[in-house]
Design a protein around this motif. Structure first.
Motif, PDB file in Angstrom:
ATOM      1  N   ASP A  76      16.697  -5.875  27.694  1.00  0.00           N
ATOM      2  CA  ASP A  76      17.106  -5.295  26.421  1.00  0.00           C
ATOM      3  C   ASP A  76      17.458  -3.821  26.564  1.00  0.00           C
ATOM      4  O   ASP A  76      18.410  -3.332  25.968  1.00  0.00           O
ATOM      5  CB  ASP A  76      15.990  -5.464  25.381  1.00  0.00           C
ATOM      6  CG  ASP A  76      15.792  -6.921  25.021  1.00  0.00           C
ATOM      7  OD1 ASP A  76      16.790  -7.645  25.013  1.00  0.00           O
ATOM      8  OD2 ASP A  76      14.652  -7.340  24.787  1.00  0.00           O
ATOM      9  N   ARG A  77      16.659  -3.089  27.360  1.00  0.00           N
ATOM     10  CA  ARG A  77      16.931  -1.667  27.488  1.00  0.00           C
ATOM     11  C   ARG A  77      18.269  -1.419  28.195  1.00  0.00           C
ATOM     12  O   ARG A  77      18.958  -0.455  27.910  1.00  0.00           O
ATOM     13  CB  ARG A  77      15.800  -0.980  28.248  1.00  0.00           C
ATOM     14  CG  ARG A  77      15.328   0.249  27.483  1.00  0.00           C
ATOM     15  CD  ARG A  77      14.373   1.117  28.172  1.00  0.00           C
ATOM     16  NE  ARG A  77      13.268   0.434  28.793  1.00  0.00           N
ATOM     17  CZ  ARG A  77      12.299   1.100  29.398  1.00  0.00           C
ATOM     18  NH1 ARG A  77      12.320   2.413  29.427  1.00  0.00           N
ATOM     19  NH2 ARG A  77      11.311   0.471  29.971  1.00  0.00           N
ATOM     20  N   LEU A  78      18.622  -2.309  29.120  1.00  0.00           N
ATOM     21  CA  LEU A  78      19.899  -2.167  29.814  1.00  0.00           C
ATOM     22  C   LEU A  78      21.068  -2.312  28.849  1.00  0.00           C
ATOM     23  O   LEU A  78      22.121  -1.718  29.036  1.00  0.00           O
ATOM     24  CB  LEU A  78      20.011  -3.214  30.927  1.00  0.00           C
ATOM     25  CG  LEU A  78      19.055  -3.040  32.110  1.00  0.00           C
ATOM     26  CD1 LEU A  78      19.185  -4.211  33.074  1.00  0.00           C
ATOM     27  CD2 LEU A  78      19.334  -1.733  32.835  1.00  0.00           C
ATOM     28  N   ARG A  79      20.863  -3.113  27.785  1.00  0.00           N
ATOM     29  CA  ARG A  79      21.956  -3.325  26.831  1.00  0.00           C
ATOM     30  C   ARG A  79      22.068  -2.170  25.836  1.00  0.00           C
ATOM     31  O   ARG A  79      22.987  -2.134  25.029  1.00  0.00           O
ATOM     32  CB  ARG A  79      21.735  -4.634  26.057  1.00  0.00           C
ATOM     33  CG  ARG A  79      21.769  -5.886  26.936  1.00  0.00           C
ATOM     34  CD  ARG A  79      21.752  -7.135  26.075  1.00  0.00           C
ATOM     35  NE  ARG A  79      21.579  -8.332  26.884  1.00  0.00           N
ATOM     36  CZ  ARG A  79      20.410  -8.940  27.070  1.00  0.00           C
ATOM     37  NH1 ARG A  79      19.322  -8.467  26.495  1.00  0.00           N
ATOM     38  NH2 ARG A  79      20.336 -10.028  27.803  1.00  0.00           N
ATOM     39  N   MET A  80      21.138  -1.244  25.849  1.00  0.00           N
ATOM     40  CA  MET A  80      21.119  -0.168  24.858  1.00  0.00           C
ATOM     41  C   MET A  80      21.385   1.193  25.492  1.00  0.00           C
ATOM     42  O   MET A  80      20.995   2.225  24.963  1.00  0.00           O
ATOM     43  CB  MET A  80      19.769  -0.165  24.125  1.00  0.00           C
ATOM     44  CG  MET A  80      19.479  -1.459  23.391  1.00  0.00           C
ATOM     45  SD  MET A  80      17.908  -1.438  22.502  1.00  0.00           S
ATOM     46  CE  MET A  80      17.756  -3.156  22.021  1.00  0.00           C
ATOM     47  N   THR A  81      22.069   1.203  26.641  1.00  0.00           N
ATOM     48  CA  THR A  81      22.271   2.457  27.365  1.00  0.00           C
ATOM     49  C   THR A  81      23.096   3.475  26.592  1.00  0.00           C
ATOM     50  O   THR A  81      23.024   4.660  26.881  1.00  0.00           O
ATOM     51  CB  THR A  81      22.961   2.184  28.720  1.00  0.00           C
ATOM     52  OG1 THR A  81      24.108   1.361  28.491  1.00  0.00           O
ATOM     53  CG2 THR A  81      22.025   1.472  29.670  1.00  0.00           C
ATOM     54  N   GLU A  82      23.866   3.017  25.588  1.00  0.00           N
ATOM     55  CA  GLU A  82      24.680   3.971  24.827  1.00  0.00           C
ATOM     56  C   GLU A  82      23.818   4.990  24.081  1.00  0.00           C
ATOM     57  O   GLU A  82      24.296   6.075  23.731  1.00  0.00           O
ATOM     58  CB  GLU A  82      25.565   3.215  23.829  1.00  0.00           C
ATOM     59  CG  GLU A  82      24.770   2.485  22.753  1.00  0.00           C
ATOM     60  CD  GLU A  82      25.614   1.528  21.942  1.00  0.00           C
ATOM     61  OE1 GLU A  82      26.266   1.990  20.997  1.00  0.00           O
ATOM     62  OE2 GLU A  82      25.606   0.326  22.245  1.00  0.00           O
ATOM     63  N   HIS A  83      22.537   4.659  23.850  1.00  0.00           N
ATOM     64  CA  HIS A  83      21.654   5.578  23.109  1.00  0.00           C
ATOM     65  C   HIS A  83      20.805   6.445  24.037  1.00  0.00           C
ATOM     66  O   HIS A  83      19.901   7.137  23.586  1.00  0.00           O
ATOM     67  CB  HIS A  83      20.728   4.774  22.192  1.00  0.00           C
ATOM     68  CG  HIS A  83      21.456   3.907  21.214  1.00  0.00           C
ATOM     69  ND1 HIS A  83      22.467   4.370  20.405  1.00  0.00           N
ATOM     70  CD2 HIS A  83      21.333   2.586  20.925  1.00  0.00           C
ATOM     71  CE1 HIS A  83      22.925   3.378  19.656  1.00  0.00           C
ATOM     72  NE2 HIS A  83      22.255   2.284  19.961  1.00  0.00           N
ATOM     73  N   PHE A  84      21.099   6.393  25.338  1.00  0.00           N
ATOM     74  CA  PHE A  84      20.247   7.045  26.330  1.00  0.00           C
ATOM     75  C   PHE A  84      20.011   8.518  26.001  1.00  0.00           C
ATOM     76  O   PHE A  84      18.911   9.034  26.157  1.00  0.00           O
ATOM     77  CB  PHE A  84      20.893   6.902  27.714  1.00  0.00           C
ATOM     78  CG  PHE A  84      20.072   7.465  28.835  1.00  0.00           C
ATOM     79  CD1 PHE A  84      18.916   6.816  29.245  1.00  0.00           C
ATOM     80  CD2 PHE A  84      20.446   8.636  29.474  1.00  0.00           C
ATOM     81  CE1 PHE A  84      18.145   7.336  30.267  1.00  0.00           C
ATOM     82  CE2 PHE A  84      19.681   9.155  30.495  1.00  0.00           C
ATOM     83  CZ  PHE A  84      18.531   8.505  30.898  1.00  0.00           C
ATOM     84  N   ASN A  85      21.055   9.211  25.545  1.00  0.00           N
ATOM     85  CA  ASN A  85      20.938  10.650  25.261  1.00  0.00           C
ATOM     86  C   ASN A  85      20.840  10.957  23.771  1.00  0.00           C
ATOM     87  O   ASN A  85      20.993  12.107  23.374  1.00  0.00           O
ATOM     88  CB  ASN A  85      22.139  11.398  25.859  1.00  0.00           C
ATOM     89  CG  ASN A  85      22.098  11.413  27.371  1.00  0.00           C
ATOM     90  OD1 ASN A  85      21.040  11.598  27.958  1.00  0.00           O
ATOM     91  ND2 ASN A  85      23.247  11.220  27.999  1.00  0.00           N
TER      92      ASN A  85
END
Length: 218
Positions: A76-85
């Motif tokens: 799941d975290r891999l799919r949400m990388t757009e919010h990393f920053n």
């Protein structure tokens, strides 16, 4: 603090006794069968809420436990990388560690930690659930059940379990064939289960294209 509590480390009990969770923080549970696009929907919804409602959002993504490392698969975290920053979105994966019901054994305690940490909303994404795995309903203030148009044949088999916990239905990937008729069937089903207080709304989304997020957030 989450790591200490999740691992039952020394001092975790003391932390939980000292925090003051804010009871007014809404907890939104997002559940549904595997492959319904829950991770994409959670990611898109958190982004919309952060951008348009200016809220700090915490995401707890419950992943299946790896049988090899005993840790979370972190899909799941891999799919949400757009919010990393994005400073207003916090994402944490939790491993089920053998717990049934679609949640991690420590989800309740970790939710209390986040409620004490100054977030405005908590989104909890469960492991893809079946009929009996409905623990999220007892933890969340609002339970969102996500389907895809291909779920049409399954409605009859799942309605006695997951169907009854839904506060909101979502038909995700609503640009696919069969979405219109599936949406109509869900609306009829929701109407037959309606009470004087609430009739479960059915929202169409295409999370990958950020469609329907405003309606879902409202």
């Amino acid at each position: 603090c989450i790591s200490l509590v999740e691992n039952d480390s020394e001092g975790s009990d003391s932390i939980l006794r000292q925090i003051h969770p804010r009871k007014e923080i809404p907890v939104i549970g997002i559940t549904g069968p595997p492959g319904a696009g829950k991770s994409t929907l959670v990611s898109a919804l958190a982004g919309w809420i952060s951008a348009h409602q200016k809220l700090n959002v915490a995401i707890l993504a419950v992943d299946p436990t790896s049988p090899f490392t005993k840790g979370s698969l972190l899909g799941d975290r891999l799919r949400m990388t757009e919010h990393f920053n994005n400073p207003s979105i916090f994402i944490r994966s939790l491993a089920t560690r053998g717990a049934l019901g679609g949640l991690s054994a420590k989800t309740i305690e970790i939710t209390d930690l986040i409620k004490a940490a100054g977030f405005d909303m908590i989104l909890i994404e469960t492991v893809g659930v079946g009929q009996s795995e409905i623990e999220i309903a007892s933890l969340a203030d609002t339970t969102v059940v996500v389907f895809v148009p291909e779920s049409g044949d399954e409605i009859q088999t799942i309605k006695s379990g997951v169907m009854e916990i839904a506060d909101v239905f979502v038909v995700n990937k609503a640009d696919r064939d069969g979405a219109i008729s599936f949406h109509k069937n869900l609306v009829v089903l929701a109407h037959t289960h309606a009470t004087a207080e609430w009739e479960t709304p059915v929202v169409k989304t295409v999370a990958s294209k950020n469609e329907g997020l405003k309606e879902l957030a409202e």
